[in-house]
Design an enzyme around this catalytic site. Structure first.
Site, mmCIF file in Angstrom:
data_model
loop_
_atom_site.group_PDB
_atom_site.id
_atom_site.type_symbol
_atom_site.label_atom_id
_atom_site.label_comp_id
_atom_site.label_asym_id
_atom_site.label_seq_id
_atom_site.Cartn_x
_atom_site.Cartn_y
_atom_site.Cartn_z
ATOM 1 N N ASP A 88 0.820 -1.219 0.000
ATOM 2 C CA ASP A 88 0.000 0.000 0.000
ATOM 3 C C ASP A 88 0.851 1.264 0.000
ATOM 4 O OD1 ASP A 88 -2.341 -1.329 -0.015
ATOM 5 O OD2 ASP A 88 -2.780 -1.073 2.114
ATOM 6 N N MET A 90 -7.386 9.387 9.612
ATOM 7 C CA MET A 90 -8.132 9.811 8.417
ATOM 8 C C MET A 90 -9.059 10.988 8.726
ATOM 9 S SD MET A 90 -9.125 6.000 7.009
ATOM 10 C CE MET A 90 -9.655 5.419 8.617
ATOM 11 N N LYS A 131 -2.697 4.526 -3.993
ATOM 12 C CA LYS A 131 -3.175 5.570 -4.886
ATOM 13 C C LYS A 131 -1.994 6.273 -5.555
ATOM 14 C CE LYS A 131 -6.071 9.643 -4.680
ATOM 15 N NZ LYS A 131 -7.147 10.309 -3.988
HETATM 16 N N1 SAH Z 1 -3.513 0.523 9.300
HETATM 17 C C1 SAH Z 1 -2.954 1.842 9.515
HETATM 18 C C2 SAH Z 1 -3.980 2.944 9.344
HETATM 19 C C3 SAH Z 1 -4.475 3.108 7.922
HETATM 20 S S1 SAH Z 1 -5.685 4.388 7.776
HETATM 21 C C4 SAH Z 1 -2.335 1.906 10.915
HETATM 22 O O1 SAH Z 1 -2.502 0.936 11.698
HETATM 23 O O2 SAH Z 1 -1.670 2.884 11.233
HETATM 24 C C5 SAH Z 1 -4.710 5.737 7.184
HETATM 25 C C6 SAH Z 1 -4.525 6.783 8.258
HETATM 26 O O3 SAH Z 1 -3.533 6.367 9.182
HETATM 27 C C7 SAH Z 1 -4.025 8.112 7.751
HETATM 28 O O4 SAH Z 1 -5.104 8.904 7.263
HETATM 29 C C8 SAH Z 1 -3.430 8.722 9.001
HETATM 30 O O5 SAH Z 1 -4.427 9.260 9.829
HETATM 31 C C9 SAH Z 1 -2.870 7.493 9.709
HETATM 32 N N2 SAH Z 1 -1.420 7.313 9.495
HETATM 33 C C10 SAH Z 1 -0.811 6.243 8.957
HETATM 34 N N3 SAH Z 1 0.529 6.389 8.974
HETATM 35 C C11 SAH Z 1 0.779 7.588 9.559
HETATM 36 C C12 SAH Z 1 1.957 8.315 9.883
HETATM 37 N N4 SAH Z 1 3.181 7.835 9.618
HETATM 38 N N5 SAH Z 1 1.827 9.522 10.481
HETATM 39 C C13 SAH Z 1 0.606 10.011 10.763
HETATM 40 N N6 SAH Z 1 -0.552 9.374 10.480
HETATM 41 C C14 SAH Z 1 -0.470 8.177 9.891
#
Ligand code: SAH
Length: 255
Positions: free
Chosen positions: A36, A172, A58
């Site tokens: 992803d 998100m 994306k």
């Molecule tokens: N499965 C992922 C979340 C996916 S949803 C997890 O466990 O972290 C995608 C959201 O995750 C983004 O919109 C953001 O809010 C958050 N996110 C993921 N990686 C991030 C990062 N390095 N810094 C800040 N927010 C992050």
């Protein structure tokens, strides 16, 4: 022909060193990696040179590969006897659709496993110097999606969260920041409640801004905070002031 297997794997929050040993071993063993947008591409360097790497996120200005197409590829390659690693940012079961992918694997009769990853809330909070719980300040935290708050019959009960949970970490949520803060203030949270926005948490590009529920959307606009970013809401954000300095010294010394 041998049956393939599917590993649904968490890649961790961004810093490639925050992946688990088990997840790294799955990458090293993979025939096919479906990854992803939020996966740090450095991790793909651990795969065998002949492993097939397929990007499912994306592309700029384009839609992501539909979930069904990704799941179809996952099953198709496994059915050909391959070890398929479905590599996802953070933890696969926290806003990662890993549960749906596991159900698809199960429905296709393909053996699968789920390898957890450090979710971004845990990684980013530590990196920004914000304890999600802290004695005397916060006894609970919740991870919440901020993506659906405009929908009719929204699944997130903001009033209950405002009342019942000390620290909120919203995934998100950047596109709905104004709406989220309005809902929380309407539900009784003080406009003075501290808020942090953490962009690209745990990576070299990490940026954190802090403010209050009253000011945070203006601050986000001025600072141009964009995705991926987390919203952390609660008194624990104030602990950051005391924690940050020496943490940066260690980073400078060890790298
Ligand atoms: N499965 C992922 C979340 C996916 S949803 C997890 O466990 O972290 C995608 C959201 O995750 C983004 O919109 C953001 O809010 C958050 N996110 C993921 N990686 C991030 C990062 N390095 N810094 C800040 N927010 C992050």
């Amino acid at each position: 022909m041998r049956t393939g297997i599917i590993s649904i794997v968490g890649a961790g929050p961004g810093d490639p060193e925050l992946i688990t040993v088990k997840a790294l071993r799955r990458i090293q063993n993979a025939d096919v990696i479906l990854y992803d947008r939020l996966v740090n591409e450095e991790l793909l360097g651990f795969a065998r040179p002949e492993a097939l790497r397929i990007y499912c996120g994306k592309a700029p200005g384009r839609h992501s590969m539909p979930q069904e197409a990704t799941e179809h590829l996952m099953v198709e390659h496994a059915a050909m006897g391959k070890h398929v690693v479905r590599l996802k940012g953070g933890d696969p079961l926290v806003f990662g659709r890993g549960g749906e992918e596991a159900l698809t694997a199960a429905a296709a009769g393909i053996p699968y496993e789920i390898i957890p990853g450090m979710t971004s809330a845990i990684g980013a909070a530590a990196s920004a110097g914000i304890p999600l719980t802290h004695r005397g300040i916060a006894a609970s935290f919740a991870v919440v999606t901020g993506s659906r708050c405009r929908e009719h019959g929204a699944p997130v009960d903001w009033a209950a969260l405002a009342r019942g949970v000390d620290t909120l970490v919203i995934y998100m949520g950047m596109a709905n920041l104004g709406e989220i803060r309005a809902q929380l203030i309407q539900s009784g949270k003080s406009a003075a409640t501290p808020v942090a926005l953490i962009e690209n948490g745990t990576t070299a590009l990490e940026r954190t801004v802090t403010g209050t529920l009253g000011t945070i959307d203006k601050l986000a606009a001025v600072m141009k905070i964009s995705n991926p970013a987390l919203i952390v809401i609660g008194e624990v954000v104030n602990v950051r002031e005391q924690l940050l300095g020496l943490q940066q010294t260690v980073r400078a010394q060890i790298g």
